[in-house]
Structure formats: structure tokens, C-alpha cells
Design an enzyme around this catalytic site. Sequence first.
Site, PDB file in Angstrom:
ATOM      1  N   HIS A  36      -9.574   2.576  -0.571  1.00  0.00           N
ATOM      2  CA  HIS A  36      -8.322   2.256  -0.560  1.00  0.00           C
ATOM      3  C   HIS A  36      -7.744   1.777  -1.734  1.00  0.00           C
ATOM      4  CE1 HIS A  36      -4.160   1.515   0.645  1.00  0.00           C
ATOM      5  NE2 HIS A  36      -4.430   0.749   1.754  1.00  0.00           N
TER       6      HIS A  36
ATOM      7  N   HIS B  18      -2.659   8.262   6.125  1.00  0.00           N
ATOM      8  CA  HIS B  18      -3.026   6.971   5.257  1.00  0.00           C
ATOM      9  C   HIS B  18      -4.631   6.628   5.832  1.00  0.00           C
ATOM     10  CE1 HIS B  18      -2.233   3.337   3.473  1.00  0.00           C
ATOM     11  NE2 HIS B  18      -2.297   2.576   4.602  1.00  0.00           N
TER      12      HIS B  18
ATOM     13  N   CYS C 234       0.726  -1.289   0.054  1.00  0.00           N
ATOM     14  CA  CYS C 234      -0.068   0.029   0.118  1.00  0.00           C
ATOM     15  C   CYS C 234       0.884   1.088  -0.148  1.00  0.00           C
ATOM     16  CB  CYS C 234      -0.974  -0.036   1.236  1.00  0.00           C
ATOM     17  SG  CYS C 234      -1.793  -1.732   1.201  1.00  0.00           S
TER      18      CYS C 234
END
Lengths: 390, 85, 263
Positions: free
Chosen positions: A319, A284, A154
Site C-alpha cells: 500500500h 482499493h 490514502c
Amino acid sequence: MRIAVVGIGIISAAGMGIAQTLESLRAGRSGIVPEPSHLATRHRLPVGEVARSNAELSEALGVTGTNSRTALLGMTAAAEALADAGGSRSNTALVSATSVGGMDLTECFFEEFGADDRRGRLRLAAHHDCADSTLAIARYCGVDGFTTTLSTACSSAANALMTAVRLLRHGIADRVIAGGADALCRFTLNGFRSLQILDPAPCRPFDALRAGLNLGEGAAYLVLERADEATKMPYCCLAGFANANDAYHQTASSPEGEGDYLAMRWALERAGVMPEEVDYVNAHGTGTPNNDLAEGIALRRLFGERMPLFSSTKAITGHTLAAAGAVEAVFAALMLRHGEIYPNLRFAKPDSRTKLCPVTRYRRQPLCNVLSNSFGFGGNCASLLFTRAE
Amino acid sequence: MEQIIRELKEQIVEALNLEEISPEEIDAEAPLFGDGLGLDSIDALEIILILEKNYGIRLENTAEAKPHFYSVKSLAEYIVANRQK
Amino acid sequence: MKTCCYIERFATHDALTADPKKLVPDPMLRRRMSRVVKMGVLTALECLQGERIDAIVTATGFGCLADSEKFLRNLLERDEELLTPTPFIQSTFNTIGAQVAFLCGCRGSNTTFTHRGRSFESALLEASMLLAEGSARRVLVGAADERTPSQHRVMERMGLWRGREDGEGATFLLLSRVPSSESRACLTAIDFPDEPLDKEQIAVRYVADRVLCDDYALTGCYPTASARTLVHGIEALGGSVRRVAVCNSYLDNRPSIIVVACP
């Protein structure tokens, strides 16, 4: 040597292209839909899906033949970024990030191959590796320089931007298109589901009752040049960055958010910016209990009581995995250019352990220093510091 | 109960790839997580799958079920009380 | 592009000497490692010999194929239900780099490149930039790829094994910004020429005393085999061989070149 952002391009659940994305961000409009309509899965889970089929994406690009969805999304965003930068320039490099690559096509291939290894169309298997989408983007955009692919889960796209800066500083390229692309696929949707970290409802980053993340898809690219040779008025400069490892666990963040903290601290140090000079943090903020707590603790460690404004835009986009660092870097560029902050949707009550309250409404606000976080599996933590272009 | 404890130890060794531990070596009363066997959050997910696949137990609230995950013995007791197959 | 850093030592999976149980003493850590992860992590640790490093850069063409395939097969066979998370977690491309960071406590920069036949060259370039800019003094750089029956079969059907032996392997190198008495070689260039070059052209262009092209009979054919060939190149240095160019053209007619010289 200052590095300038001279072009941006994006496609995500928040919209096709910069103009549409900006509208969604300003209106605080979530791109999360109750269930996927293009992804062939049995799970009815909320996702940040790009509202175009592969056929529609191909047609808009004017390409034919078999391409992974990751490649199609990547070509769309990279071409927009390049056009925004004023078209091609010689000695341009491409650093692209992806975590799934052509997995969507591999899934189709395996439906036949899995039962009988003489079957399955090879055309579908040929796009499996991560380099495939990067090479497709390079061909489509006429990239003439160095090309590579990064994959660190990620935080991938944030790391791609760091490598891009190095290529410019070391004179290996005069311009770099850097970012990432990841399409929704059954592999990742089921993977995150098996980890039990998908919220069955739209995600609520930083909320006390947050229950997981929503997977998204998309691509975003930034065109970077050495500021003193920039071909266009820059959006902002990429002044600092750091990649730190939590060295704690393959998927969980350490309780004190060590990797998150080090990435942010080192990024500020590299840029020569003090914590109190940071105006805004794009967190994040996936919405999982573990990530948001560790990140919250790290933010408190770094900023103490003088916490800057912050938000997670993942409640709007979902995401987007390997693309997330670039999606949010594009948001940072837009925020710095326009002097505004995009909201953290669906936040109601702060976590009692960190007492952090994100910006929940769109607001106008002049900004000088924006920090953007991307953390991933394997303890891979990345932080980027963008500053207003002088 | 003894039967389930034996089954469970075998299933845990297999699902968690505990190649270097034999089922008999696992102390049924010792903690599975932390100081005992040293399992982590991913192993907890694997054990949840064992319950679902082999005993038809679906955990709706994993936080509430946490005490039952203390040891092999507590898991076995939970299985006896809740098994669907 | 010119580089200047030193290769202090290297390790290859085919010449591992240390006992895996000594390198990774905790059985709870070993248990989740697939073959490629084990191969990569053990090779990395053997190369490291407990030394402190500032950054880790890894390369892999295909990543953790066996775990990816396991999760994919389960997903299709079980119709997306009752899936075990372990192979999914272990399938990420940065698994080896992350495990090495965890085992040696390296909190510095950790990146993974996966760009087909140029994965290792990309990682090596990143490592040399980290050293040149002063972000790191010592960097562990390496590559790993595994062969699986499905991948072998798919590539066989594509006709890619004609005249080639498929393979797998892991190679790690410890790079240093400054030379030491133990330095094995100086890394002087990494280059990506635009056109195909033959051995003589490479020797002239890179002023090399010897040119080593991919020898898949020796290394087996896999995307990061050039890391193994580079070790052959380093071993060839000495005597009248002051400079060696390693040429990699994995499934590509345009080569990548790595040049090493006597330190």
C-alpha cells in the site's frame, strides 16, 4: 470535454519505470520483501520497498544535495511520465499528493533535536512540509504553471487527478502532471503497526483469512491533456471521478461501505457509464479485514450479482498510501492500452459475507471501462473511471 | 480487585483523554464499548497498550480476548488472572 | 484566473462566540481533538451555522504538527515499541476536513491542500472550480495552522522570525455559486503572478481600490495567514472601496493574489 492520459511514469516495489513494472505485473511477481533493507527500523515486517538507496536514486536523477526520499521517488516517476508524453509543453501544471513528505529526514533531525533543541541539522528539517517534494519535482521537470500539493491520506493521488482534470477544464493549464509520491518511513510503519493492521506475512487482499496490509512506497504520475488538443496518442481517457465522504469514523469504514459506494456510483454517473458497462475494477483492497469487507459490500451494492472482473494490485506493490491512487491509475492505463488484467496475488478463499473472487492470474482481455478505487482515513473515498481511448 | 479497578479507571481516563469524565463516574460493570461508555476500536487499541505497559500482558489473539474487554470489571478480572507485573 | 462565486459569511478562530460544547455536544468527539483540530473544527462549525453544504475544502501548511511531533517523539524515545495510535491517526492532514464532514454529515467532495504559503489559495481555487462547474452549490472552505514550541524553535534557528511575529489561526468561509441578500463579497480572481509585485502594481493590475499585503503584526505569521487577511479584505469593502486585492508572499518572493469585490 474529454481528458486524455498522454504520459505515464512509475517507480514502486514492482519495478523502476514502466517497462520493468509491466514485466512484474504480467508475471504476477510480488515486490513485497520479508523486511525493509533501506529503511532503518527495528521491525521485521514485510514491505513493498523500492529496491534503490537514496544515493542510487540521486545518482540516476543526476541530483546532489539533501532530498527527501519522497522527492527522489517523485522526481523519478514524474520525469518518466513527462518524457513519455514527449517532453515539456508550456503552461504545464503539477498537482502532487503526499502524506509523509519529508518525514524521513525529520525523523533523523529529531534524533538530535528531540533531546536538545539547539542540535539537529536544519538542512534535514527544511524538507518537512508536503510542498517540499512537489516543489523539488516542479524544479526538476521544469514545470512552468500552477503547482500545488494535496493530502487526503490514502486517497490523495486520486484526488490530485481530479483537481488536474478541473485545471484543464477551466483552462488554468494546458497540460497537468498529476500523481503522488510517498516514501516508507518509520513514522508510517509504526503508525500502521500501532493500529494493528499490518499483516506480519505478505498481504492477501479479499481472502477470507486476510490479516492486514503491507506498507509500500513509490511514486506515479500521469500527464493529462484535453483530448482534442492531445500531443500524443493517449493511453486512455479519465472520463469520470468522484470524491465522497463516508462521514462515519476517522479510521474505520462504515459497515455498509457508504462512502465507497457513493464514490463509485458518482464516478460512473459523471462518466455516463452504467454499472454493467464496467469491465474491471482495480479495488482499493488493502488486505485489512475492515477495508476489504466494506469495499466488498459496496461493490455488491453497486454491481449485485453482475460483478465485473476485479483485483487488488496491492499484493504486488504494497500500500503506497498517498501514491496508491496514481500507481493504480497507471496500471489502469496499461490495462486499457494492452487489453489485459493484472492479478490479485495470494487469494485462496472468498469472504463468506461477500463471496467475491478476484482475478488471480494474469489474463488478456479487451477492456473499455476500468474503475479504480482509493479510500483513506477520515472516510475519504475516491473513485476514478478510465475509458479506452477512441 | 478493588485496587485494580480503581487503577484501571484512572489509566483509561488518562489514555483515552476522557477529560470530562472522572474515574469515579465510570461504572465498573457497564459496557465500555457501544451503548455504555461509548468507546471505539481505537480505544480498544489504547486499552491493549495499558495491559501491556502496566501489567505485562501481551495479547496474542485479540478476537479471543474480546469478552474480557466488556467492562472495567471484566478487564480487572482478566488482569488479576494474567498479570506478569 | 477569474472566478465568480460569493462569500456568504466567514468565521475566524479569534472571534469565536459559540460555546464549544454546543458546537460539538458529544464529549467523546471532543476528546481526541488537538489544538489545531479544535480550532479548525470549531471555526468551521461556527461559519456553517448548521447550513447544508455540498463540499468541504481545507488548507493547512503544516498539518497537525503537535500530534505528528507527539507520535514521532514516542517512536524515538520508546524505540518503536508500545506506541499509542491516537496521535498517528490525528496527524493526517485531512483530519479537520474529515471531522467537519462527520459532524455535519457532509458526504460530498472533501479535499485538503497543503502547499506551504499557497495552501489556502489552492483550496480557494478548488472550491471556486467546484462551484463554477456545478459540482456544488455551497462549499465550505477554510484553513488552519498551529504553532508549536518545536516548530517555533526550528524556524527561529533558520532565522525566519527576524522582523516577523509568528502565529497560528483558523479561518473558514462559506462560498455560494449564486449571490444572496447576505452575500458579503464576490470572489473575482485568484492569481499567481510569476514576478514580485509592489502595492501599486497590484492595484493597477487587479483594478483594486485597496491592496492588503500580509500584515503579520496583525495576523501572526503562519502558512495560511492569508485566509485571515482575506477576512480583513472583505471587511474593508464598502463605501468607495469596491474592490480589494489581498496579497500573500509567505516565505516567497512571488505573491499570490485574491481579489474580492462588493457583491
